[in-house]
Enzyme design. Structure first.
Site, PDB file in Angstrom:
ATOM      1  N   ASN A 129     -10.766 -37.845  -4.194  1.00 18.82           N
ATOM      2  CA  ASN A 129      -9.720 -38.872  -4.183  1.00 18.82           C
ATOM      3  C   ASN A 129      -9.271 -39.255  -2.775  1.00 18.82           C
ATOM      4  O   ASN A 129      -8.980 -40.414  -2.504  1.00 18.82           O
ATOM      5  CB  ASN A 129      -8.525 -38.465  -5.055  1.00 18.82           C
ATOM      6  CG  ASN A 129      -7.858 -37.186  -4.609  1.00 18.82           C
ATOM      7  OD1 ASN A 129      -8.505 -36.273  -4.110  1.00 18.82           O
ATOM      8  ND2 ASN A 129      -6.554 -37.100  -4.786  1.00 18.82           N
ATOM      9  N   SER A 206      -8.671 -29.981  -9.480  1.00 15.44           N
ATOM     10  CA  SER A 206      -7.969 -29.787 -10.744  1.00 15.44           C
ATOM     11  C   SER A 206      -7.449 -28.361 -10.871  1.00 15.44           C
ATOM     12  O   SER A 206      -8.004 -27.414 -10.298  1.00 15.44           O
ATOM     13  CB  SER A 206      -8.899 -30.102 -11.923  1.00 15.44           C
ATOM     14  OG  SER A 206      -9.869 -29.086 -12.069  1.00 15.44           O
ATOM     15  N   GLU A 227      -4.598 -26.510  -3.635  1.00 24.36           N
ATOM     16  CA  GLU A 227      -3.749 -27.692  -3.859  1.00 24.36           C
ATOM     17  C   GLU A 227      -4.296 -28.346  -5.121  1.00 24.36           C
ATOM     18  O   GLU A 227      -5.405 -28.884  -5.132  1.00 24.36           O
ATOM     19  CB  GLU A 227      -3.801 -28.628  -2.652  1.00 24.36           C
ATOM     20  CG  GLU A 227      -2.663 -29.641  -2.622  1.00 24.36           C
ATOM     21  CD  GLU A 227      -2.979 -30.913  -3.385  1.00 24.36           C
ATOM     22  OE1 GLU A 227      -2.552 -31.014  -4.566  1.00 24.36           O
ATOM     23  OE2 GLU A 227      -3.644 -31.786  -2.828  1.00 24.36           O
ATOM     24  N   CYS A 261      -2.628 -36.673  -6.568  1.00 25.34           N
ATOM     25  CA  CYS A 261      -1.872 -35.591  -7.194  1.00 25.34           C
ATOM     26  C   CYS A 261      -0.364 -35.783  -7.046  1.00 25.34           C
ATOM     27  O   CYS A 261       0.407 -35.232  -7.828  1.00 25.34           O
ATOM     28  CB  CYS A 261      -2.268 -34.244  -6.578  1.00 25.34           C
ATOM     29  SG  CYS A 261      -3.998 -33.812  -6.791  1.00 25.34           S
ATOM     30  N   GLU A 430      -0.262 -26.268   3.298  1.00 23.57           N
ATOM     31  CA  GLU A 430      -1.110 -26.862   4.320  1.00 23.57           C
ATOM     32  C   GLU A 430      -0.251 -27.737   5.224  1.00 23.57           C
ATOM     33  O   GLU A 430       0.885 -28.060   4.913  1.00 23.57           O
ATOM     34  CB  GLU A 430      -2.221 -27.701   3.676  1.00 23.57           C
ATOM     35  CG  GLU A 430      -3.168 -26.873   2.806  1.00 23.57           C
ATOM     36  CD  GLU A 430      -4.272 -27.697   2.184  1.00 23.57           C
ATOM     37  OE1 GLU A 430      -5.373 -27.737   2.761  1.00 23.57           O
ATOM     38  OE2 GLU A 430      -4.032 -28.315   1.128  1.00 23.57           O
TER      39      GLU A 430
END
Length: 451
Positions: A129, A206, A227, A261, A430
């Site tokens: 993404n 995911s 993440e 997300c 992060e």
């Protein structure tokens, strides 16, 4: 071989060799050898090379952006930002190389110091993404901390990663220090996760796959940053600037075609302001320009693949009430901007991550009800709170269980602030000022001064 398709046309644009377990094993050996020399280099020299890498990326921002448009269907404006973000992350991380400080701790009978040492070889499994920036979130600080990096890009988006590896060599980074391993998750990804020579895995994707990776890392007590998914709330109180809130809402879940997300896909609106907010939101959704991602005027492009398009469609039967925008007909993985209304708060589309340009609107009664709805999910990645009441903004920010919140804004990610999720949205953080330390071990050294 991996075939790369243009999501806007469905036409093949490249084929890329897929890495095998043997390829991964050889890459780990090369990375380990390169890392020893890299870690031994003077901090100023490592910083200088990372800044040179940033400068080379800056010289190729337009080329990288066009690759991202082609392989991921991102709008050209977004793609330029993403390439620029790689440059900025390298610059920011380079600034931390000479500031990766340990501590001197007061003790009796001697001197006690801590030393931050690199882990060794880091495996980064990046998503489709946001292929460039999310790969750089881990790669830049890991390199800065003295590690080697093996990057496995997503099967559908390997081209920008491969080009970045070429640019790293052009900038003068040692051979083997930063390698890209295109391949499938079950083959190349698993080999990277299970390899004993890889000290840490950084995975973005995911929640289901993240759990599987976590379980496989456990056997080696391998360090891990995850993440994962999100189902973020956009809470609009009646005292908010409704015009501003409504104007900002479309791109809070339509950016990158909703494949984000952090997308604010649960729009929670106080009941007393619900009708007025919907009056303002309807034209804002209908006016979104969906089309050729290479066109400067386009605000939203296609979904990444046929599989993703089918997934999104499965959540949105034609008879559901709501607001629907426009999308192109014909080739390409297109889905219109969609806002659904009249759903129950536990409907699948209201609680599951759709990962497409679809949001639901749910009314709430008061502050307590808003918090209840915002937290009625297994995720906790991001969210927004719209209100003119500073006290309410602070109370809600403390009460919503999410790692990244914005008040009167939808901003989630800045490379100089920490990013990560609560609950099943992930593990670890992060970016931000502590990014480099996530790729180090802390060694404690006591030196006796007793005679």
């Amino acid at each position: 071989m991996l075939q790369v398709l243009n999501p806007a046309t469905e036409e093949p644009v490249a084929t890329v060799p897929a890495a095998t377990p043997a390829d991964v094993d050889a890459a780990v050996a090369r990375a380990a050898a390169a890392q020893r020399g890299w870690a031994a280099a003077a901090p100023a020299d490592r910083a200088r090379l990372l800044r040179r890498f940033a400068a080379v990326v800056d010289d190729h921002v337009e080329e990288l952006a066009r690759l991202e448009v082609t392989e991921a269907g991102h709008t050209i404006g977004n793609a330029r930002w993403e390439a620029g973000n790689v440059r900025d992350l390298l610059d920011f991380s380079a600034g931390g190389v000479e500031r990766l400080n340990g501590r001197q701790i007061p003790v009796a009978g001697g001197l006690d110091v801590t030393i931050l040492e690199p882990l060794g070889v880091v495996g980064v499994i990046a998503p489709w993404n946001f292929p460039m920036p999310i790969a750089a979130w881990a790669t830049a600080p890991a390199l800065a901390a003295g590690n080697a990096v093996l990057l496995k890009p997503a099967e559908t988006t390997p081209l920008t990663a491969l080009r970045l590896a070429e640019l790293a060599l052009e900038a003068g980074l040692p051979e083997g220090l930063f390698q890209v391993l295109p391949g499938t998750g079950p083959v190349a990804g698993n080999a990277l996760v299970e390899h004993p020579g890889v000290a840490k895995i950084v995975f973005t994707g995911s929640t289901g796959v993240g759990k599987s990776i976590m379980a496989r890392c456990a056997g080696q007590v391998k360090r891990l940053t995850l993440e994962l998914g999100g189902k973020s709330p956009n809470i609009v109180f009646a005292d908010a600037d409704l015009e501003a809130a409504a104007a900002a809402t479309p791109m809070s879940f339509l950016d990158n075609s909703g494949q984000d997300c952090c997308a604010r896909t649960r729009i929670l609106v106080q009941r007393s302001a619900y009708d007025r907010f919907m009056e303002l939101l309807t034209p804002a959704i209908e006016e979104i320009v969906v089309g050729d991602p290479a066109d400067e005027r386009t605000q939203m492009g296609p979904l990444i693949s046929r599989a993703q398009l089918d997934r999104v469609r499965s959540y949105v039967p034609d008879d559901l009430p709501g607001i629907r925008g426009k999308a192109p007909e014909g080739p390409g993985f297109w889905f219109p901007p969609t806002v659904l209304t009249g759903l129950s708060e536990d409907a699948p589309c209201a609680v599951e991550e759709v990962f497409g340009p679809v949001a639901v609107v749910l009314p709430f009664e008061d502050e307590a009800d808003a918090i209840r709805l915002a937290n009625a999910t297994e995720y906790g990645l991001s969210g927004s709170i719209w209100t003119r009441d500073v006290g309410r903004a602070l109370r809600a920010s403390r009460a919503v269980r999410a790692g990244n919140l914005s008040v009167n804004s939808h901003s989630s990610v800045r490379y100089w602030t920490p990013f990560g999720g609560y609950q099943q949205s992930g593990l670890g953080r992060e970016l931000g000022p502590d990014a480099l330390t996530a790729f180090t071990e802390t060694k404690n050294v006591f030196i006796s001064t007793e005679a």
